[in-house]
Design a protein around this motif. Structure first.
Motif, PDB file in Angstrom:
ATOM      1  N   GLU A  32       0.803  -1.179   0.010  1.00 47.89           N
ATOM      2  CA  GLU A  32       0.136  -0.249  -0.036  1.00 47.89           C
ATOM      3  C   GLU A  32       0.845   1.340  -0.094  1.00 47.89           C
ATOM      4  O   GLU A  32       0.414   2.211  -0.559  1.00 47.89           O
ATOM      5  N   ASN A 105      -1.890  -4.516  -8.943  1.00 45.50           N
ATOM      6  CA  ASN A 105      -2.854  -3.783  -9.759  1.00 45.50           C
ATOM      7  C   ASN A 105      -4.077  -3.716  -8.755  1.00 45.50           C
ATOM      8  O   ASN A 105      -4.922  -2.748  -8.902  1.00 45.50           O
ATOM      9  N   ALA A 106      -4.419  -4.427  -7.941  1.00 46.85           N
ATOM     10  CA  ALA A 106      -5.587  -4.403  -6.935  1.00 46.85           C
ATOM     11  C   ALA A 106      -5.470  -2.903  -6.257  1.00 46.85           C
ATOM     12  O   ALA A 106      -6.325  -2.678  -5.736  1.00 46.85           O
ATOM     13  N   PHE A 107      -4.063  -2.598  -5.822  1.00 47.05           N
ATOM     14  CA  PHE A 107      -4.065  -1.330  -5.298  1.00 47.05           C
ATOM     15  C   PHE A 107      -3.982  -0.053  -6.274  1.00 47.05           C
ATOM     16  O   PHE A 107      -3.784   1.186  -5.685  1.00 47.05           O
ATOM     17  N   LYS A 108      -3.922  -0.398  -7.420  1.00 51.76           N
ATOM     18  CA  LYS A 108      -3.808   0.770  -8.377  1.00 51.76           C
ATOM     19  C   LYS A 108      -5.198   1.209  -9.007  1.00 51.76           C
ATOM     20  O   LYS A 108      -6.160   0.401  -8.955  1.00 51.76           O
ATOM     21  N   LYS A 109      -5.514   2.392  -9.446  1.00 57.50           N
ATOM     22  CA  LYS A 109      -6.582   2.894  -9.934  1.00 57.50           C
ATOM     23  C   LYS A 109      -6.778   2.500 -11.227  1.00 57.50           C
ATOM     24  O   LYS A 109      -5.634   2.165 -12.152  1.00 57.50           O
ATOM     25  N   THR A 111      -7.495  -0.380 -12.967  1.00 56.80           N
ATOM     26  CA  THR A 111      -7.134  -1.731 -13.411  1.00 56.80           C
ATOM     27  C   THR A 111      -8.314  -2.698 -13.205  1.00 56.80           C
ATOM     28  O   THR A 111      -9.229  -2.161 -12.289  1.00 56.80           O
ATOM     29  N   GLU A 113      -8.383  -5.575 -11.900  1.00 52.59           N
ATOM     30  CA  GLU A 113      -8.342  -5.971 -10.461  1.00 52.59           C
ATOM     31  C   GLU A 113      -8.790  -5.087  -9.512  1.00 52.59           C
ATOM     32  O   GLU A 113      -9.568  -5.317  -8.347  1.00 52.59           O
ATOM     33  N   SER A 114      -8.710  -3.666  -9.608  1.00 53.20           N
ATOM     34  CA  SER A 114      -9.156  -2.786  -8.738  1.00 53.20           C
ATOM     35  C   SER A 114     -10.555  -2.674  -8.835  1.00 53.20           C
ATOM     36  O   SER A 114     -11.455  -2.661  -7.864  1.00 53.20           O
ATOM     37  N   SER A 117     -12.575  -5.156  -7.072  1.00 53.64           N
ATOM     38  CA  SER A 117     -12.621  -5.172  -5.786  1.00 53.64           C
ATOM     39  C   SER A 117     -11.958  -6.147  -5.162  1.00 53.64           C
ATOM     40  O   SER A 117     -12.029  -6.734  -3.929  1.00 53.64           O
ATOM     41  N   ARG A 119      -8.750  -6.132  -3.926  1.00 51.02           N
ATOM     42  CA  ARG A 119      -8.257  -5.660  -2.655  1.00 51.02           C
ATOM     43  C   ARG A 119      -8.826  -5.862  -1.504  1.00 51.02           C
ATOM     44  O   ARG A 119      -8.378  -6.426  -0.376  1.00 51.02           O
ATOM     45  N   THR A 120     -10.046  -5.686  -1.600  1.00 50.15           N
ATOM     46  CA  THR A 120     -11.084  -5.910  -0.488  1.00 50.15           C
ATOM     47  C   THR A 120     -11.158  -7.606   0.129  1.00 50.15           C
ATOM     48  O   THR A 120     -11.015  -7.806   1.258  1.00 50.15           O
TER      49      THR A 120
END
Length: 174
Positions: A32, A105-109, A111, A113-114, A117, A119-120
């Motif tokens: 993060e 990628n889950a932590f990037k805007k 994408t 993966e973002s 969700s 990341r959640t």
């Protein structure tokens, strides 16, 4: 970037152990702060874990997989599967850990993966939480109001009637 998807689903093939979970959450905390695919961990960051414990946990994270699937706006089925950790090396008491790009990628805007969700999901530790969140996401993507009966909630969260002595109170509130 706008994504038009349906039938999304995220799955963790096997639950992580307590030590694997500790290591992975530490990796996510560092990720993060700095969105790089290589994370460094030092043995002294963990009070109760020795180097061998960390090695075993990282080996376990390399054998457990996360997958997601969805149907894109053109009706094409998309599926991705990847381990929690791609690989690692250790020099003295420093671990160099490479994370799959899908996790980063889950932590990037902007994408997929973002948007999914993903990341959640990393922070959910129970399978019932995964199942419930997938259900919420699916209904949200299809613009359907989610209405669940008490029985459906009990099934999703694997709650037995005798597990909650005052379940009748919950039914009265319903």
């Amino acid at each position: 970037m706008s994504f038009k998807i349906s039938n999304q689903n995220i799955v963790f093939n096997t639950r992580t152990s307590k030590i694997e979970n500790t290591i992975f959450l530490n990796i996510l905390k560092k990720l993060e702060k700095d969105l790089k695919e290589t994370i460094t961990l030092e043995s002294n960051e963990f009070k109760k874990l020795g180097s061998q414990d960390i090695i075993e946990a990282l080996n376990g994270l390399m054998t457990k997989y996360i997958s997601y699937s969805f149907i894109n706006e053109y009706g094409k089925n998309s599926f991705s599967q990847f381990p929690y950790v791609s690989y690692f090396s250790k020099i003295d008491d420093i671990f160099y850990i490479t994370i799959p790009p899908m996790i980063v990628n889950a932590f990037k805007k902007n994408t997929i993966e973002s948007f999914l969700s993903l990341r959640t999901f990393f922070y959910f530790r129970q399978k019932s939480s995964h199942n419930f969140f997938n259900l919420v996401l699916k209904n949200n993507a299809e613009n359907i109001n989610l209405i669940l009966s008490i029985e459906e909630l009990k099934n999703i969260f694997n709650i037995k009637e005798e597990a909650y002595e005052r379940f009748l109170i919950l039914k009265k509130l319903y």
